[in-house]
Design an enzyme around this catalytic site. Structure first.
Site, PDB file in Angstrom:
ATOM      1  N   SER A  40      26.006  -5.931 -55.081  1.00 40.35           N
ATOM      2  CA  SER A  40      26.003  -4.811 -54.136  1.00 40.35           C
ATOM      3  C   SER A  40      25.171  -3.645 -54.651  1.00 40.35           C
ATOM      4  O   SER A  40      24.983  -3.488 -55.862  1.00 40.35           O
ATOM      5  CB  SER A  40      27.438  -4.340 -53.913  1.00 40.35           C
ATOM      6  OG  SER A  40      28.160  -5.359 -53.270  1.00 40.35           O
TER       7      SER A  40
ATOM      8  N   GLU B 147      10.303  -0.249  17.787  1.00 42.64           N
ATOM      9  CA  GLU B 147      10.630   0.543  16.598  1.00 42.64           C
ATOM     10  C   GLU B 147      11.698   1.573  16.958  1.00 42.64           C
ATOM     11  O   GLU B 147      11.756   2.052  18.094  1.00 42.64           O
ATOM     12  CB  GLU B 147       9.371   1.227  16.066  1.00 42.64           C
ATOM     13  CG  GLU B 147       8.388   0.268  15.430  1.00 42.64           C
ATOM     14  CD  GLU B 147       9.011  -0.571  14.327  1.00 42.64           C
ATOM     15  OE1 GLU B 147       9.538   0.002  13.353  1.00 42.64           O
ATOM     16  OE2 GLU B 147       8.989  -1.812  14.446  1.00 42.64           O
TER      17      GLU B 147
ATOM     18  N   LYS C 191       5.468   2.550  -5.404  1.00 36.07           N
ATOM     19  CA  LYS C 191       6.639   1.715  -5.086  1.00 36.07           C
ATOM     20  C   LYS C 191       6.550   0.263  -5.567  1.00 36.07           C
ATOM     21  O   LYS C 191       7.530  -0.243  -6.127  1.00 36.07           O
ATOM     22  CB  LYS C 191       6.913   1.783  -3.589  1.00 36.07           C
ATOM     23  CG  LYS C 191       8.089   0.944  -3.176  1.00 36.07           C
ATOM     24  CD  LYS C 191       8.861   1.585  -2.073  1.00 36.07           C
ATOM     25  CE  LYS C 191       8.817   0.806  -0.816  1.00 36.07           C
ATOM     26  NZ  LYS C 191       9.606   1.394   0.253  1.00 36.07           N
TER      27      LYS C 191
ATOM     28  N   THR D 172       1.319  -0.978   9.676  1.00 36.55           N
ATOM     29  CA  THR D 172       1.330  -2.352   9.169  1.00 36.55           C
ATOM     30  C   THR D 172       0.248  -3.228   9.824  1.00 36.55           C
ATOM     31  O   THR D 172      -0.277  -4.143   9.185  1.00 36.55           O
ATOM     32  CB  THR D 172       2.726  -2.984   9.381  1.00 36.55           C
ATOM     33  OG1 THR D 172       3.242  -2.591  10.663  1.00 36.55           O
ATOM     34  CG2 THR D 172       3.703  -2.513   8.324  1.00 36.55           C
TER      35      THR D 172
ATOM     36  N   ALA E 122       0.811  -1.215   0.000  1.00 41.63           N
ATOM     37  CA  ALA E 122       0.000   0.000   0.000  1.00 41.63           C
ATOM     38  C   ALA E 122       0.845   1.266   0.000  1.00 41.63           C
ATOM     39  O   ALA E 122       0.343   2.371  -0.212  1.00 41.63           O
ATOM     40  CB  ALA E 122      -0.931   0.003   1.213  1.00 41.63           C
TER      41      ALA E 122
ATOM     42  N   GLY F 111      13.258  -1.959  13.281  1.00 42.45           N
ATOM     43  CA  GLY F 111      12.796  -2.323  14.615  1.00 42.45           C
ATOM     44  C   GLY F 111      13.816  -3.230  15.267  1.00 42.45           C
ATOM     45  O   GLY F 111      14.404  -4.092  14.618  1.00 42.45           O
TER      46      GLY F 111
ATOM     47  N   ARG G  21      10.605   8.340  -1.693  1.00 42.74           N
ATOM     48  CA  ARG G  21      12.043   8.577  -1.852  1.00 42.74           C
ATOM     49  C   ARG G  21      12.626   7.990  -3.128  1.00 42.74           C
ATOM     50  O   ARG G  21      13.754   8.264  -3.491  1.00 42.74           O
ATOM     51  CB  ARG G  21      12.795   8.032  -0.620  1.00 42.74           C
ATOM     52  CG  ARG G  21      12.721   8.988   0.551  1.00 42.74           C
ATOM     53  CD  ARG G  21      13.425   8.422   1.744  1.00 42.74           C
ATOM     54  NE  ARG G  21      12.712   7.259   2.284  1.00 42.74           N
ATOM     55  CZ  ARG G  21      13.277   6.348   3.067  1.00 42.74           C
ATOM     56  NH1 ARG G  21      14.545   6.438   3.364  1.00 42.74           N
ATOM     57  NH2 ARG G  21      12.575   5.339   3.536  1.00 42.74           N
TER      58      ARG G  21
HETATM   59  C1  UD1 Z   1       8.768  -2.072   9.349  1.00 47.42           C
HETATM   60  C2  UD1 Z   1       8.746  -2.690  10.747  1.00 47.42           C
HETATM   61  C3  UD1 Z   1      10.187  -2.661  11.298  1.00 47.42           C
HETATM   62  C4  UD1 Z   1      11.103  -3.425  10.377  1.00 47.42           C
HETATM   63  C5  UD1 Z   1      11.012  -2.839   8.971  1.00 47.42           C
HETATM   64  C6  UD1 Z   1      11.780  -3.705   8.010  1.00 47.42           C
HETATM   65  C7  UD1 Z   1       6.554  -2.042  11.636  1.00 47.42           C
HETATM   66  C8  UD1 Z   1       5.840  -1.199  12.597  1.00 47.42           C
HETATM   67  N1  UD1 Z   1       7.873  -1.916  11.586  1.00 47.42           N
HETATM   68  O1  UD1 Z   1       9.132  -0.726   9.495  1.00 47.42           O
HETATM   69  O2  UD1 Z   1      10.193  -3.271  12.585  1.00 47.42           O
HETATM   70  O3  UD1 Z   1      12.418  -3.355  10.857  1.00 47.42           O
HETATM   71  O4  UD1 Z   1       9.641  -2.812   8.518  1.00 47.42           O
HETATM   72  O5  UD1 Z   1      11.835  -3.088   6.758  1.00 47.42           O
HETATM   73  O6  UD1 Z   1       5.956  -2.837  10.932  1.00 47.42           O
HETATM   74  N2  UD1 Z   1       2.546  -0.673   4.593  1.00 47.42           N
HETATM   75  C9  UD1 Z   1       1.235  -0.760   4.240  1.00 47.42           C
HETATM   76  N3  UD1 Z   1       0.323  -0.027   4.945  1.00 47.42           N
HETATM   77  C10 UD1 Z   1       0.676   0.768   5.977  1.00 47.42           C
HETATM   78  C11 UD1 Z   1       2.022   0.847   6.345  1.00 47.42           C
HETATM   79  C12 UD1 Z   1       2.949   0.103   5.623  1.00 47.42           C
HETATM   80  O7  UD1 Z   1       0.883  -1.471   3.290  1.00 47.42           O
HETATM   81  O8  UD1 Z   1      -0.207   1.389   6.556  1.00 47.42           O
HETATM   82  C13 UD1 Z   1       3.516  -1.472   3.828  1.00 47.42           C
HETATM   83  C14 UD1 Z   1       4.561  -0.629   3.142  1.00 47.42           C
HETATM   84  O9  UD1 Z   1       4.159  -0.321   1.812  1.00 47.42           O
HETATM   85  C15 UD1 Z   1       5.768  -1.533   3.160  1.00 47.42           C
HETATM   86  C16 UD1 Z   1       5.586  -2.347   4.435  1.00 47.42           C
HETATM   87  O10 UD1 Z   1       4.214  -2.263   4.761  1.00 47.42           O
HETATM   88  O11 UD1 Z   1       5.780  -2.420   2.065  1.00 47.42           O
HETATM   89  C17 UD1 Z   1       6.466  -1.859   5.595  1.00 47.42           C
HETATM   90  O12 UD1 Z   1       6.058  -0.564   5.939  1.00 47.42           O
HETATM   91  P1  UD1 Z   1       7.053   0.596   6.340  1.00 47.42           P
HETATM   92  O13 UD1 Z   1       6.283   1.805   6.634  1.00 47.42           O
HETATM   93  O14 UD1 Z   1       8.121   0.692   5.319  1.00 47.42           O
HETATM   94  O15 UD1 Z   1       7.633   0.020   7.705  1.00 47.42           O
HETATM   95  P2  UD1 Z   1       9.003   0.398   8.361  1.00 47.42           P
HETATM   96  O16 UD1 Z   1       8.882   1.697   9.041  1.00 47.42           O
HETATM   97  O17 UD1 Z   1      10.093   0.226   7.394  1.00 47.42           O
END
Ligand code: UD1
Ligand code: CA
Length: 466
Positions: A411, A164, A24, A88, A12, A151, A17
């Site tokens: 040719s 986190e 993405k 997440t 989602a 995390g 970046r």
């Molecule tokens: C998350 C983990 C972190 C871990 C890291 C590894 C949590 C709270 N933290 O952090 O512990 O070390 O991944 O990369 O989960 N996404 C959704 N919907 C949302 C939020 C995120 O679909 O509401 C998807 C994002 O598109 C992505 C994935 O979930 O593919 C991870 O989300 P992201 O926000 O990147 O988590 P991190 O902060 O990196």
């Protein structure tokens, strides 16, 4: 024992970046998109372990684009919409809300759309641990000496929890075991523990990581090579994962008997097949569904896309193949361009600065220099001289040139298509063939030469004096 799994691909996110127009999950990676990789590995994981179940992508940002892309390639993938990206855990709630039948599956696998190096092997290891230790939930972790953004894993006597980075104390930040974001969970466990997840943290997000708790029957499986979990958040990381994926492909090709002069500068995409004994020079790109035979030589700068090259063929330097078929022992190049539909017969020779499109050349045919051959059939052992052109296009339609076997085309000749030249024909140099030629015939359309002695000076221009 027939296990059922709900595989959830978290897709989602926006990926600001990366600075791409695309969301993405649709960022390019090798000759594919990021989201192709987890879907494909889930498929392998299912097959490898004889699992059945449901695959679901949680989509949000630019979800129409993501859904259109996935549904064209993977019709069995289902979707859950997460209207706002609240974290997440919220993404997983959206998944369970989207389809009540997901609640009944034995396990739930959670994988991010942006970690393309994760493979079936890691997923299978997690499944083995979950089953052998009768765990409720397993998180994949790894050691990172500079664990920025991840995390942190805080192991208890039994179980563990995740903090986190934003919420961590200075001491907790020093912990180098980090969460990869890949989880395999008993569905009943995650449903139960999702209920209590709140957003009382520095980010104000619902963290899925909060379902892991001390004292519970959960385990963190620490993998030795953390780079398999590398996530793509910026273009540097994208380049890193592409480099890892390519290096894995090279290792596998080498095991299969492919030789590289400098594998750091060979770019071979994932689904490409190459036979033993083939030699690859530096700066070669091979992509798409290309299939290269045995004992082929591919010289530097060649670019091969969606093409087939048979055994013992040779692709000389700086040659481009796109949807082309090269048969055994044919030589192509240097500096040749084989466009879609070029079908070059066994032992045929295509030389420098030759472009071939949608044409079939039979065994041993030769087009050695500076020619364009389009919409043509050229018979066995026919020899095409330098600077030959099939004039196949009349400004509105394309027409076909047919040339039989054992013919000789001088040719600087052209064929004005549609036109047919038979077997054993001879076309004199500088001829424009406009009419069909029967077998064994000769054609010449060159103007007669007139030579006037001493007349050259009339045409030689002398520079005016200032
Ligand atoms: C998350 C983990 C972190 C871990 C890291 C590894 C949590 C709270 N933290 O952090 O512990 O070390 O991944 O990369 O989960 N996404 C959704 N919907 C949302 C939020 C995120 O679909 O509401 C998807 C994002 O598109 C992505 C994935 O979930 O593919 C991870 O989300 P992201 O926000 O990147 O988590 P991190 O902060 O990196
Ligand atoms: Ca992330």
């Amino acid at each position: 024992m027939n296990l059922t799994i709900g595989a959830v691909i978290l897709a989602a996110g926006e990926g600001k970046r990366l600075k791409l127009d695309a969301p993405k999950p649709l960022a390019p990676c090798l000759d594919k998109k990021l989201v192709d990789f987890p879907i494909r590995e889930i498929q392998k994981f299912f097959n490898q372990n004889k699992l059945t179940g449901i695959k679901t992508a949680v989509i949000g940002h630019q979800r129409e684009l993501v859904q259109t892309y996935i549904s064209k390639r993977y019709p069995d993938v289902k979707y859950a919409v997460q209207e706002r990206q609240l974290g997440t855990a919220d993404a997983l709630r959206a998944y369970f809300d989207s389809d009540p039948s997901t609640h009944k599956l034995d396990y739930t696998l959670v994988i991010c759309a942006d970690t393309p190096v994760v493979s079936e092997a890691e997923l299978t290891k997690m499944l083995e641990l979950l089953q052998s230790e009768k765990m409720d939930a397993v998180a994949a972790t790894f050691q990172d000496p500079t664990p920025k953004g991840y995390g942190r894993i805080i192991r208890g006597k039994k179980g563990f929890h995740i903090v986190e980075e934003k919420d961590a104390t200075d001491d907790q930040r020093k912990i180098t075991e980090v969460n990869s974001g890949l989880y395999l969970l008993k569905t009943s466990y995650v449903l139960e523990n999702l209920k209590s997840v709140d957003s009382n943290n520095k980010s104000g997000e619902f963290y899925l990581t909060d379902i892991f708790k001390d004292g519970l029957n959960v385990d963190a499986l620490c993998f030795p090579h953390g780079n398999v979990f590398l996530g793509v958040n910026n273009l540097e990381q994208l380049e890193q994962v592409e480099t890892i994926l390519r290096a894995q492909k090279i290792v596998q090709l080498r095991e299969d008997g492919v030789r590289f002069i400098d594998s750091n500068h060979a770019y071979i995409d994932d689904e490409v097949e190459i036979g033993a004994g083939t030699l690859i020079y530096p700066n070669v790109f091979i992509s798409g569904k290309s299939k290269i035979g045995k004992n082929v030589i591919i010289e530097m700068g060649a670019q091969i896309k969606d093409s087939v090259v048979a055994d013992n063929a040779r692709i000389l330097a700086y040659t481009i193949l796109e949807e082309a078929k090269i048969h055994e022992k044919a030589h192509i190049g240097p500096f040749a361009r084989m466009r879609p539909g070029a079908d070059i017969g066994p032992e045929a020779k295509i030389g420098n600065f030759v472009e071939i499109k949608k044409s079939v050349l039979d065994r041993g045919a030769k087009v050695s220099h500076l020619s364009y051959v389009g919409d043509a059939f050229i018979g066995e052992e026919t020899n095409i001289g330098c600077g030959f052109i099939t004039c196949n296009y009349d400004g509105a339609n394309k027409h076909i040139t047919r040339i039989g076997k054992n013919s000789f085309i001088g040719s600087d000749s052209q064929t004005i298509a549609p036109v047919t030249i038979g077997d054993d024909c001879f076309v004199a140099s500088a001829t424009t063939v406009t009419k069909n030629m029967p077998d064994g015939s000769f054609a010449i359309s060159r103007g007669h030469q007139t030579t006037k002695e001493g007349m050259a000076k009339k045409f030689i221009k002398v520079k005016e004096k200032m």
